[in-house]
Design an enzyme around this catalytic site. Structure first.
Site, short mmCIF file in Angstrom:
data_model
loop_
_atom_site.label_atom_id
_atom_site.label_comp_id
_atom_site.label_asym_id
_atom_site.label_seq_id
_atom_site.Cartn_x
_atom_site.Cartn_y
_atom_site.Cartn_z
N GLU A 51 0.84 -1.21 0.00
CA GLU A 51 0.00 0.00 0.00
C GLU A 51 0.87 1.25 0.00
OE1 GLU A 51 -3.25 0.38 2.72
OE2 GLU A 51 -4.20 -1.49 2.08
N HIS A 115 -4.74 6.78 -0.15
CA HIS A 115 -3.94 5.56 -0.08
C HIS A 115 -4.47 4.53 -1.07
CE1 HIS A 115 -7.13 4.33 2.74
NE2 HIS A 115 -6.71 3.09 2.63
ZN LIG Z 1 -7.48 1.38 3.43
#
Ligand SMILES: [Zn+2]
Length: 176
Positions: A51, A115
């Site tokens: 991520e 994100h």
């Molecule tokens: Zn998330």
């Protein structure tokens, strides 16, 4: 963070080329294509991609009250990045904000967070809701915040006003 809420529209904003989302109050959010590109770069296409995320920086246009995201920070080496986890380290992103602040002579402010998620059509996790609600509660100078999740196929935007529920924004294909 230091902030200025309203700023003059700068020359060279081509609204039609930007990604536009509708706010419940009739205003819109514009995201500059450069910002979209920056975030899309981190789409978790490969199985081991982790991520990524950062902060959103922008302005409210004094002429019409619309919001624009001008800049986004990118992951820093000090951030914690896992397959389904991202935690940004405050310092690097604050420095990035400060550099934009200096460049824009104070005409910008913190507008939220973005994100990535390793899923096609992103849905916020329970941790996302917790974080977003926490950010909503702690003082911020803009009247609202935006939260973007970049999935593999789709990018979605959520919107938060101080005293109301966080909602997903609808995308608008053109501005008129
Ligand atoms: Zn998330």
């Amino acid at each position: 963070m230091k902030i200025v809420r309203f700023a003059q529209m700068k020359e060279g904003i081509h609204i039609n080329n930007e990604i536009i989302y509708l706010l419940p109050n009739g205003k819109t959010l514009f995201i500059r294509p450069e910002c979209i590109d920056k975030m899309q770069k981190y789409r978790q296409v490969k199985r081991n991609d982790t991520e990524a995320g950062g902060i959103l920086i922008g302005r409210i246009l004094i002429e019409n009250g619309h919001y624009i995201i001008d800049e986004v920070s990118e992951p820093m080496t000090t951030d914690k990045r896992r397959r389904t986890y991202f935690k940004r380290n405050m310092e690097g992103h604050q420095e990035f904000f400060n550099s934009i602040w200096d460049r824009e002579v104070g005409s910008c402010f913190y507008l939220g967070e973005w994100h990535t998620h390793p899923e096609n059509n992103p849905t916020p996790s329970s941790i996302d809701w917790k974080n977003w609600n926490r950010l909503k509660r702690i003082g911020f100078e803009s009247e609202c915040l935006f939260f973007i999740i970049v999935g593999i196929n789709e990018m979605k935007v959520w919107y938060s006003e101080k005293n109301s529920k966080i909602i997903e924004l609808r995308r608008r294909s053109s501005f008129g």
